[in-house]
Design a protein around this motif. Structure first.
Motif, mmCIF file in Angstrom:
data_model
loop_
_atom_site.group_PDB
_atom_site.id
_atom_site.type_symbol
_atom_site.label_atom_id
_atom_site.label_comp_id
_atom_site.label_asym_id
_atom_site.label_seq_id
_atom_site.Cartn_x
_atom_site.Cartn_y
_atom_site.Cartn_z
ATOM 1 N N ASP A 9 0.829 -1.204 0.000
ATOM 2 C CA ASP A 9 0.000 0.000 0.000
ATOM 3 C C ASP A 9 0.866 1.258 0.000
ATOM 4 O O ASP A 9 0.555 2.239 -0.690
ATOM 5 C CB ASP A 9 -0.920 0.009 1.219
ATOM 6 C CG ASP A 9 -2.080 -0.969 1.069
ATOM 7 O OD1 ASP A 9 -2.341 -1.399 -0.067
ATOM 8 O OD2 ASP A 9 -2.712 -1.301 2.088
ATOM 9 N N LEU A 10 1.944 1.241 0.778
ATOM 10 C CA LEU A 10 2.829 2.406 0.812
ATOM 11 C C LEU A 10 3.492 2.629 -0.548
ATOM 12 O O LEU A 10 3.612 3.770 -1.015
ATOM 13 C CB LEU A 10 3.885 2.223 1.898
ATOM 14 C CG LEU A 10 3.413 2.409 3.342
ATOM 15 C CD1 LEU A 10 4.514 1.995 4.315
ATOM 16 C CD2 LEU A 10 3.001 3.856 3.591
ATOM 17 N N ALA A 11 3.941 1.545 -1.171
ATOM 18 C CA ALA A 11 4.578 1.672 -2.481
ATOM 19 C C ALA A 11 3.578 2.146 -3.530
ATOM 20 O O ALA A 11 3.914 2.949 -4.405
ATOM 21 C CB ALA A 11 5.204 0.343 -2.893
ATOM 22 N N ASN A 12 2.327 1.664 -3.438
ATOM 23 C CA ASN A 12 1.299 2.132 -4.366
ATOM 24 C C ASN A 12 1.043 3.625 -4.179
ATOM 25 O O ASN A 12 0.850 4.360 -5.151
ATOM 26 C CB ASN A 12 0.002 1.345 -4.164
ATOM 27 C CG ASN A 12 0.043 -0.021 -4.818
ATOM 28 O OD1 ASN A 12 0.721 -0.221 -5.816
ATOM 29 N ND2 ASN A 12 -0.692 -0.974 -4.270
ATOM 30 N N ALA A 13 1.041 4.068 -2.926
ATOM 31 C CA ALA A 13 0.890 5.501 -2.672
ATOM 32 C C ALA A 13 2.073 6.267 -3.246
ATOM 33 O O ALA A 13 1.913 7.379 -3.777
ATOM 34 C CB ALA A 13 0.767 5.750 -1.168
ATOM 35 N N GLY A 14 3.262 5.675 -3.155
ATOM 36 C CA GLY A 14 4.448 6.301 -3.735
ATOM 37 C C GLY A 14 4.330 6.470 -5.233
ATOM 38 O O GLY A 14 4.753 7.492 -5.797
ATOM 39 N N PHE A 15 3.729 5.464 -5.903
ATOM 40 C CA PHE A 15 3.507 5.567 -7.349
ATOM 41 C C PHE A 15 2.623 6.769 -7.694
ATOM 42 O O PHE A 15 2.751 7.350 -8.769
ATOM 43 C CB PHE A 15 2.845 4.290 -7.869
ATOM 44 C CG PHE A 15 3.813 3.320 -8.505
ATOM 45 C CD1 PHE A 15 4.201 3.479 -9.819
ATOM 46 C CD2 PHE A 15 4.328 2.268 -7.784
ATOM 47 C CE1 PHE A 15 5.089 2.594 -10.407
ATOM 48 C CE2 PHE A 15 5.220 1.378 -8.357
ATOM 49 C CZ PHE A 15 5.612 1.542 -9.674
ATOM 50 N N THR A 16 1.737 7.123 -6.764
ATOM 51 C CA THR A 16 0.818 8.228 -7.011
ATOM 52 C C THR A 16 1.518 9.576 -6.991
ATOM 53 O O THR A 16 1.081 10.517 -7.654
ATOM 54 C CB THR A 16 -0.308 8.211 -5.958
ATOM 55 O OG1 THR A 16 -0.935 6.923 -5.942
ATOM 56 C CG2 THR A 16 -1.371 9.248 -6.265
ATOM 57 N N PHE A 17 2.638 9.660 -6.245
ATOM 58 C CA PHE A 17 3.251 10.971 -6.032
ATOM 59 C C PHE A 17 4.718 11.077 -6.458
ATOM 60 O O PHE A 17 5.278 12.167 -6.408
ATOM 61 C CB PHE A 17 3.145 11.361 -4.552
ATOM 62 C CG PHE A 17 1.753 11.668 -4.118
ATOM 63 C CD1 PHE A 17 1.123 12.835 -4.504
ATOM 64 C CD2 PHE A 17 1.040 10.776 -3.328
ATOM 65 C CE1 PHE A 17 -0.172 13.129 -4.106
ATOM 66 C CE2 PHE A 17 -0.262 11.049 -2.932
ATOM 67 C CZ PHE A 17 -0.867 12.232 -3.327
ATOM 68 N N VAL A 18 5.340 9.973 -6.867
ATOM 69 C CA VAL A 18 6.768 10.042 -7.181
ATOM 70 C C VAL A 18 7.040 11.004 -8.327
ATOM 71 O O VAL A 18 8.029 11.754 -8.309
ATOM 72 C CB VAL A 18 7.319 8.627 -7.498
ATOM 73 C CG1 VAL A 18 6.657 8.029 -8.742
ATOM 74 C CG2 VAL A 18 8.829 8.667 -7.666
ATOM 75 N N ASP A 19 6.160 11.015 -9.323
ATOM 76 C CA ASP A 19 6.346 11.920 -10.453
ATOM 77 C C ASP A 19 6.145 13.377 -10.052
ATOM 78 O O ASP A 19 6.883 14.268 -10.481
ATOM 79 C CB ASP A 19 5.400 11.550 -11.593
ATOM 80 C CG ASP A 19 3.972 11.295 -11.116
ATOM 81 O OD1 ASP A 19 3.736 11.304 -9.894
ATOM 82 O OD2 ASP A 19 3.092 11.079 -11.976
ATOM 83 N N VAL A 20 5.166 13.616 -9.181
ATOM 84 C CA VAL A 20 4.896 14.986 -8.724
ATOM 85 C C VAL A 20 6.066 15.505 -7.897
ATOM 86 O O VAL A 20 6.477 16.667 -8.029
ATOM 87 C CB VAL A 20 3.590 15.030 -7.912
ATOM 88 C CG1 VAL A 20 3.357 16.426 -7.324
ATOM 89 C CG2 VAL A 20 2.406 14.621 -8.795
ATOM 90 N N ILE A 21 6.624 14.655 -7.046
ATOM 91 C CA ILE A 21 7.761 15.061 -6.216
ATOM 92 C C ILE A 21 8.968 15.395 -7.089
ATOM 93 O O ILE A 21 9.649 16.412 -6.884
ATOM 94 C CB ILE A 21 8.110 13.954 -5.201
ATOM 95 C CG1 ILE A 21 6.973 13.802 -4.183
ATOM 96 C CG2 ILE A 21 9.428 14.258 -4.488
ATOM 97 C CD1 ILE A 21 7.121 12.616 -3.269
ATOM 98 N N ALA A 22 9.234 14.535 -8.084
ATOM 99 C CA ALA A 22 10.366 14.791 -8.976
ATOM 100 C C ALA A 22 10.159 16.074 -9.770
ATOM 101 O O ALA A 22 11.080 16.881 -9.932
ATOM 102 C CB ALA A 22 10.559 13.603 -9.917
#
Length: 208
Positions: A9-22
């Motif tokens: 679940d944490l990794a899936n949440a990361g997929f949601t925001f990794v592009d926005v953070i970068a």
């Protein structure tokens, strides 16, 4: 059992925001705003998978507990195909209506349409590999699923840092789409090897 599922679940949440953070570190706030609007609309496409999983996961466990392999294979086959069709239909509608939907976020967001199209294409392509994540999570492969998801999150981050400088916001969309498709392919392969159940929608449905 719970810890790997929490990791998924944490990794899936990361997929949601990794592009926005970068993007937040590499582009202007205006460009980031254009991209963020596209990602919020794209979540309607992602929701198809979550809805299908919520309706089917417990049935996987029940069939597995009864050792009913034919029913389990039928559930996998039906969920995979129905989810892929629904994802494609919702994705197509979202892209077709994207100018109107993006206008709800404010004027001048028409340039987000290609970004949204790439993100939707990634979700649709990933859906073709079927419910590999669901099988691994429910039938004892949660650690493997967590490892694959975490690894692909790192890959998504690396792709973002590689593609954003030359391609901007479109590079971020391409990075996430490619990582999403690769993750779905790896999960399908892992589910097939661990449980002997082919999950891609083009598979013949053979069980071992």
């Amino acid at each position: 059992t719970s810890l790997p599922i929490a990791g998924i679940d944490l990794a899936n949440a990361g997929f949601t925001f990794v592009d926005v953070i970068a993007l937040g570190a590499l582009v202007s706030p205006a460009e980031l705003g254009l991209y963020f609007a596209a990602t919020r609309i794209q979540q309607f496409v992602v929701f198809v998978h979550f809805a299908a999983s919520a309706a089917t996961l417990q049935r996987y466990s029940a069939a597995h507990a009864r050792a009913d392999r034919p029913q389990l294979a039928d559930l996998v086959r039906r969920q995979g195909r129905l989810t892929a069709v629904a994802t494609a239909l919702v994705g197509g509608a979202i892209v077709a209506l994207s100018p109107l939907l993006l206008a709800m976020f404010g004027p001048g967001l028409g340039s987000s349409v290609p970004i949204l199209a790439v993100l939707v294409a990634g979700s649709v392509a990933a859906s073709l590999f079927g419910p590999g994540e669901d099988l691994l999570t429910m039938l004892g492969g949660e650690r493997l699923c967590a490892g694959i998801t975490a690894t692909m999150l790192v890959v998504a981050a690396a792709l973002c840092w590689a593609l954003i400088p030359p391609f901007g916001t479109l590079g971020a969309a391409l990075a996430v789409a490619m990582a999403t498709i690769a993750r779905a392919a790896l999960l399908a392969q892992a589910a097939g090897r661990l449980h002997g159940l082919p999950t891609p929608i083009w598979s013949a449905g053979a069980i071992r």
